[in-house]
Enzyme design. Structure first.
Site, short mmCIF file in Angstrom:
data_model
loop_
_atom_site.label_atom_id
_atom_site.label_comp_id
_atom_site.label_asym_id
_atom_site.label_seq_id
_atom_site.Cartn_x
_atom_site.Cartn_y
_atom_site.Cartn_z
N SER A 1 0.81 -1.24 0.00
CA SER A 1 0.00 0.00 0.00
C SER A 1 0.83 1.28 0.00
O SER A 1 0.46 2.27 0.62
CB SER A 1 -0.96 0.05 1.20
OG SER A 1 -1.75 -1.09 1.25
N LYS B 1 17.03 2.49 7.21
CA LYS B 1 17.37 1.06 7.27
C LYS B 1 16.40 0.16 6.49
O LYS B 1 16.84 -0.73 5.75
CB LYS B 1 17.45 0.61 8.74
CG LYS B 1 18.10 -0.76 8.93
CD LYS B 1 19.60 -0.75 8.74
CE LYS B 1 20.29 -0.33 10.01
NZ LYS B 1 21.71 -0.04 9.81
N LYS C 1 14.23 7.24 9.07
CA LYS C 1 15.08 6.05 9.13
C LYS C 1 15.25 5.40 7.75
O LYS C 1 14.26 5.13 7.07
CB LYS C 1 14.50 5.02 10.11
CG LYS C 1 14.23 5.57 11.50
CD LYS C 1 15.45 6.18 12.16
CE LYS C 1 16.41 5.18 12.74
NZ LYS C 1 17.55 5.87 13.43
N CYS D 1 -25.80 0.23 -13.59
CA CYS D 1 -25.88 -1.23 -13.76
C CYS D 1 -26.96 -1.81 -12.84
O CYS D 1 -28.14 -1.63 -13.12
CB CYS D 1 -24.51 -1.84 -13.56
SG CYS D 1 -24.34 -3.39 -14.47
N GLY E 1 1.20 1.99 -7.63
CA GLY E 1 0.32 2.21 -8.78
C GLY E 1 0.25 3.69 -9.14
O GLY E 1 0.28 4.06 -10.31
N HIS F 1 -21.16 0.91 -17.26
CA HIS F 1 -20.38 1.52 -16.16
C HIS F 1 -19.64 2.76 -16.65
O HIS F 1 -18.48 2.68 -17.06
CB HIS F 1 -19.38 0.51 -15.60
CG HIS F 1 -20.02 -0.58 -14.82
ND1 HIS F 1 -20.28 -0.46 -13.47
CD2 HIS F 1 -20.48 -1.79 -15.19
CE1 HIS F 1 -20.87 -1.55 -13.04
NE2 HIS F 1 -21.01 -2.39 -14.06
N GLN G 1 -31.10 -1.39 -12.90
CA GLN G 1 -32.04 -2.52 -12.83
C GLN G 1 -33.02 -2.31 -11.66
O GLN G 1 -34.22 -2.55 -11.78
CB GLN G 1 -31.28 -3.83 -12.68
CG GLN G 1 -30.36 -4.11 -13.88
CD GLN G 1 -29.50 -5.36 -13.72
OE1 GLN G 1 -29.46 -5.96 -12.64
NE2 GLN G 1 -28.81 -5.75 -14.77
N GLU H 1 5.39 -15.37 -3.58
CA GLU H 1 4.65 -15.49 -4.85
C GLU H 1 5.10 -14.51 -5.92
O GLU H 1 4.82 -14.72 -7.10
CB GLU H 1 3.14 -15.39 -4.60
CG GLU H 1 2.73 -14.22 -3.74
CD GLU H 1 1.23 -14.22 -3.45
OE1 GLU H 1 0.59 -15.27 -3.64
OE2 GLU H 1 0.72 -13.16 -3.06
N GLY I 1 1.49 2.89 -2.70
CA GLY I 1 1.10 3.73 -3.83
C GLY I 1 2.01 3.54 -5.04
O GLY I 1 2.27 4.49 -5.78
N GLU J 1 -18.36 5.04 -15.05
CA GLU J 1 -17.26 5.46 -14.17
C GLU J 1 -15.88 5.06 -14.68
O GLU J 1 -14.88 5.59 -14.22
CB GLU J 1 -17.49 4.93 -12.74
CG GLU J 1 -17.33 3.43 -12.54
CD GLU J 1 -18.62 2.63 -12.78
OE1 GLU J 1 -19.49 3.11 -13.53
OE2 GLU J 1 -18.73 1.51 -12.24
N1 GLN Z 1 -26.05 -8.30 -11.04
C1 GLN Z 1 -26.45 -7.58 -12.18
C2 GLN Z 1 -26.20 -8.33 -13.47
O1 GLN Z 1 -25.46 -9.27 -13.50
C3 GLN Z 1 -25.75 -6.22 -12.23
C4 GLN Z 1 -24.29 -6.31 -12.36
C5 GLN Z 1 -23.58 -5.01 -12.07
O2 GLN Z 1 -24.13 -4.13 -11.45
N2 GLN Z 1 -22.34 -4.89 -12.47
O3 GLN Z 1 -26.75 -8.01 -14.50
#
Ligand code: GLN
Length: 536
Positions: A15, A191, A189, A383, A19, A509, A387, A151, A17, A511
């Site tokens: 952790s 070390k 530090k 998503c 990335g 999505h 729904q 690993e 950072g 985002e």
């Molecule tokens: N569970 C829902 C589906 O499979 C929505 C999936 C989600 O929100 N990514 O369609």
């Protein structure tokens, strides 16, 4: 120019950072006119994070080509503003899976299959796979985990060999460590850094650059000490002191001349860093004016990483309006118990229901959406959130009380969210979803169309279920319209309620495509609506 490869390893602690360091370096190099891609190796044995619990592992970031990847790829994309591919993330599981597949096929011609050379060769091939979709000047590869982990050994061995294979002038090793500050003696530090570099050298890797993460600024004498013990010139010891926020990191690393040392060590021919749009966004972040409060109604509300890209996208929308987005986490399971809604949603300017899987907390999400619909609070469903918005509308407006998704009730009489026929009969949970980018046509004169300002868009998906088209007419008659469709399969991608200030649900999505300096149109529009709602 021949492609150059930069490897980033981590020491002392996880952790740290790494990335963000990788992403920041990517940004700095890109701003100098170089083409860059960033890859991550994750040493765990899952094939991909797709089936991992987001509570443990954080969100699954989805690429255009449908890769289900580590959330660091989200940082990479946001920082370097490039679409990455599934080849930008490999796990040990994927590497070993492919070696075993080759063994079964007889590709190894009867040889004994071993970690060295077979697994390491597979890893080295995977590094080069980043260049399949597009050749770049620079490939930055981050090795997950910390030096000393059992690993990650095959990955370290592979990157050690890689230098010999493609020539030392084409490879650079960067090691990210931690320099702790001891309050009692008022000392930094070195070390742990010395030990970590020693460990790395014991497996044959001499770092070219060390990034020292620290709580307070590292002075020259500390750098001199690390330089002496680790055999690295002082200019190549870069301090990454704790930043106020992520997006400041490229600028503070630039102040330490990080990009200059990388460019000089690799002999790169390029211009100076041009970061004006990045500086602008950092200045904006440092001078945000007002708060706008968004309630996120979800299941994993106590782990911010599970919703990382959503949080970032909300922030990006906020930056556009110079507003600070304050997030209020609302556990949908609590709402199920008929909590006092007015109390829960007091001072909340917009409600977002994110994606998710499984029935837990569904009725709470439906109640939150009912509240947003009836009280005209801006609502954004992503998503599963979309729904649930359809389920809520069918139950409470169309009066089909048993409406549900067949994910939650396979026997419901009203499967308003259902699996499309060609997807049925798939038993295996890993990698069986509608994944990656799909085109979507927006319907004119809708809020979605005016947010995007264009008719054809492309967004990323990760789900199995879809809106059941046999309910479209009834929905439309009562005011819920489809404002975006995937024409080839006639699937509803966006729904909205006309008679509501801002009520949009998307099957994809959004985002994953927002950037700090280019907020996603829907997040920008949603934050705009929430700000308007706040001022009412
Ligand atoms: N569970 C829902 C589906 O499979 C929505 C999936 C989600 O929100 N990514 O369609």
């Amino acid at each position: 120019m021949k492609t150059k490869f930069i490897f980033i390893t981590g020491g002392v602690l996880s952790s740290l950072g790494k990335g963000i360091c990788a992403a920041s370096l990517g940004r700095l190099l890109k701003s100098r006119g170089l083409s860059v891609t960033i890859q991550k190796f994750d040493p765990y044995l899952n094939i991909d994070p797709g089936t991992m619990n987001p509570f443990q592992h954080g969100e699954v970031f989805v690429t255009d080509d449908g890769g289900e990847t580590d959330l660091d790829l989200g940082h990479y994309e946001r920082f370097i503003d490039e679409s990455l591919s599934k080849y930008n993330n490999f796990t040990s599981g994927k590497i070993y899976g492919s070696v075993i597949e080759k063994e079964r096929r007889g590709d190894y011609l009867g040889n004994t299959v071993q970690v060295i050379p077979h697994v390491t060769d597979e890893i080295k091939d995977s590094i080069k796979k980043t260049l399949i979709t597009k050749t770049t000047d620079i490939v930055i590869t981050e090795i997950g985990g910390t030096v000393g982990d059992i690993e990650s050994l095959p990955f370290l061995e592979a990157i050690r060999q890689f230098k010999k294979d493609i020539g030392k002038e084409n490879v650079l090793y960067i090691h990210v460590t931690y320099v702790p500050y001891l309050k009692t003696s008022d000392e930094l530090k070195t070390k742990p850094t010395q030990h970590s570099v020693k460990e790395l050298r014991s497996i044959g890797i001499q770092p070219d650059i060390i990034i020292c993460r620290s709580e307070i600024k590292i002075n020259d004498s500390i750098k001199a000490k690390i330089s002496l013990f680790c055999d690295i010139e002082k200019e190549a010891i870069i301090n990454a002191v704790d930043a106020k926020h992520l997006y400041e990191v490229p600028l503070s690393l630039k102040d330490e001349k990080f990009d200059e040392i990388v460019v000089s060590k690799l002999g790169l021919k390029c211009g100076k860093a041009r970061l004006s749009s990045w500086i602008k966004i950092v200045n904006t972040i440092n001078s945000l004016q007002e708060n706008v409060t968004i309630g996120i109604v979800g299941k994993y509300t106590n782990l911010k990483d599970a919703y990382l890209s959503i949080i970032e996208s909300l922030n990006h929308g906020g930056y556009y309006f110079r507003s600070n987005v304050e997030i209020r986490w609302i556990n949908s399971e609590i709402l199920e118990e008929n909590a006092g809604m007015n109390e829960v949603f007091k001072d909340i300017n917009g409600i977002l229901v994110p994606g998710g899987f499984g029935i837990r907390g569904i009725n709470g999400k439906v109640s939150a959406i009912k509240y947003a619909r009836e009280n005209k609070i801006p609502f954004f469903g992503i998503c599963l959130g979309m729904q649930c918005a359809v389920i809520e509308f069918c139950r409470n407006v169309l009066d089909l009380k048993d409406s549900n998704s067949s994910e939650f009730d396979p026997d419901t009489k009203n499967p308003v969210i259902d699996i499309i026929p060609e997807q049925k009969n798939i038993g295996n949970l890993g990698g069986t979803m509608r994944l990656g980018k799909y085109p979507c046509r927006l319907i004119k004169n809708t809020k979605s169309f005016s947010a995007y300002g264009t008719e054809l868009i492309s967004e990323r998906h990760r789900h199995r279920y879809e809106l059941n088209n046999s309910y479209l007419k009834q929905l439309k008659n009562r005011g819920m319209i489809v404002s975006g469709i995937y024409e080839e399969k006639n699937l509803a991608e966006i729904i909205e309620i006309k008679e509501h200030p801002w009520f949009i649900g998307v099957q994809f999505h959004p985002e994953f495509k927002s950037r700090p300096d280019k907020p996603h149109p829907l997040f920008k529009s949603f934050i705009g609506a929430a700000i308007k709602n706040r001022s009412l």
